[in-house]
Design a protein around this motif. Structure first.
Motif, mmCIF file in Angstrom:
data_model
loop_
_atom_site.group_PDB
_atom_site.id
_atom_site.type_symbol
_atom_site.label_atom_id
_atom_site.label_comp_id
_atom_site.label_asym_id
_atom_site.label_seq_id
_atom_site.Cartn_x
_atom_site.Cartn_y
_atom_site.Cartn_z
ATOM 1 N N PRO A 44 7.721 3.958 5.286
ATOM 2 C CA PRO A 44 7.406 2.536 5.143
ATOM 3 C C PRO A 44 5.933 2.383 4.739
ATOM 4 C CG PRO A 44 8.518 2.951 7.231
ATOM 5 C CD PRO A 44 8.176 4.289 6.638
ATOM 6 N N VAL A 45 5.627 1.375 3.946
ATOM 7 C CA VAL A 45 4.272 1.198 3.431
ATOM 8 C C VAL A 45 3.249 0.996 4.555
ATOM 9 C CG1 VAL A 45 4.384 -1.293 3.050
ATOM 10 C CG2 VAL A 45 2.965 0.119 1.551
ATOM 11 N N ASN A 46 3.680 0.488 5.686
ATOM 12 C CA ASN A 46 2.754 0.273 6.806
ATOM 13 C C ASN A 46 2.593 1.501 7.693
ATOM 14 O OD1 ASN A 46 2.255 -2.370 6.011
ATOM 15 N ND2 ASN A 46 3.935 -3.167 7.230
ATOM 16 N N GLY A 60 3.863 -4.119 -6.595
ATOM 17 C CA GLY A 60 3.509 -5.190 -5.676
ATOM 18 C C GLY A 60 3.051 -4.717 -4.305
ATOM 19 N N LEU A 61 3.342 -3.463 -3.972
ATOM 20 C CA LEU A 61 2.958 -2.908 -2.672
ATOM 21 C C LEU A 61 1.640 -2.136 -2.716
ATOM 22 C CD1 LEU A 61 6.415 -1.570 -1.423
ATOM 23 C CD2 LEU A 61 5.263 -3.680 -0.764
ATOM 24 N N VAL A 62 1.056 -1.976 -3.888
ATOM 25 C CA VAL A 62 -0.155 -1.172 -4.042
ATOM 26 C C VAL A 62 -1.278 -1.610 -3.100
ATOM 27 C CG1 VAL A 62 -2.025 -0.543 -5.623
ATOM 28 C CG2 VAL A 62 0.356 -0.283 -6.339
ATOM 29 N N GLN A 66 -2.771 0.936 -0.305
ATOM 30 C CA GLN A 66 -4.178 1.351 -0.305
ATOM 31 C C GLN A 66 -4.813 1.092 1.054
ATOM 32 O OE1 GLN A 66 -5.358 -0.937 -3.754
ATOM 33 N NE2 GLN A 66 -5.421 0.900 -5.046
ATOM 34 N N LYS A 67 -4.469 -0.030 1.654
ATOM 35 C CA LYS A 67 -5.020 -0.387 2.962
ATOM 36 C C LYS A 67 -4.529 0.566 4.058
ATOM 37 C CE LYS A 67 -4.263 -3.904 6.208
ATOM 38 N NZ LYS A 67 -3.418 -4.989 6.495
ATOM 39 N N ALA A 72 -5.800 8.671 0.116
ATOM 40 C CA ALA A 72 -4.728 9.016 -0.820
ATOM 41 C C ALA A 72 -4.906 8.256 -2.132
ATOM 42 C CB ALA A 72 -3.365 8.697 -0.222
ATOM 43 N N VAL A 73 -4.462 8.868 -3.203
ATOM 44 C CA VAL A 73 -4.398 8.193 -4.491
ATOM 45 C C VAL A 73 -3.099 7.385 -4.487
ATOM 46 C CG1 VAL A 73 -4.141 8.531 -6.973
ATOM 47 C CG2 VAL A 73 -5.709 9.983 -5.681
ATOM 48 N N VAL A 74 -3.195 6.084 -4.690
ATOM 49 C CA VAL A 74 -2.032 5.207 -4.679
ATOM 50 C C VAL A 74 -1.710 4.808 -6.112
ATOM 51 C CG1 VAL A 74 -1.073 3.017 -3.871
ATOM 52 C CG2 VAL A 74 -2.603 4.347 -2.383
#
Length: 100
Positions: A44-46, A60-62, A66-67, A72-74
């Motif tokens: 999951p992105v979080n 849209g999740l970039v 990143q946060k 990491a390279v996103v």
């Protein structure tokens, strides 16, 4: 931020609570990157793991990726199937190019 393809050992496919498309991408990328001994993980992105070196997610999740990923390279992609980003990541790992 950037990373050399030859230094990549872990790629994370991050998603938002989708319908499984990102799981399919993770499976496909795992097959593509297996010859180069690169681990591919779905997350999951979080909850991106701290050891992620490259994170792939929908465009849209970039910002969220990143946060939630330190160091990491996103890289964002538009399409789950056939997006040129997947080829670019594989080529950088295979040929030693730079991602960033």
């Amino acid at each position: 931020m950037s990373i050399q393809g030859k230094d990549i050992t872990k790629v994370v496919i991050a998603c938002d609570a989708g319908m499984g498309s990102s799981v399919m991408v993770a499976s496909q990328m795992a097959k593509r990157l297996k010859p180069y001994k690169v681990a591919v993980q779905h997350s999951p992105v979080n909850e991106i793991p701290a050891d992620a070196q490259v994170v792939l997610c929908q465009q849209g999740l970039v910002p969220r990726a990143q946060k939630n990923s330190s160091g990491a390279v996103v890289i964002g992609f538009q399409n789950f199937m056939g997006d040129p980003v997947f080829d670019r990541v594989e080529a950088a790992i295979r040929d030693g190019g730079e991602l960033g």
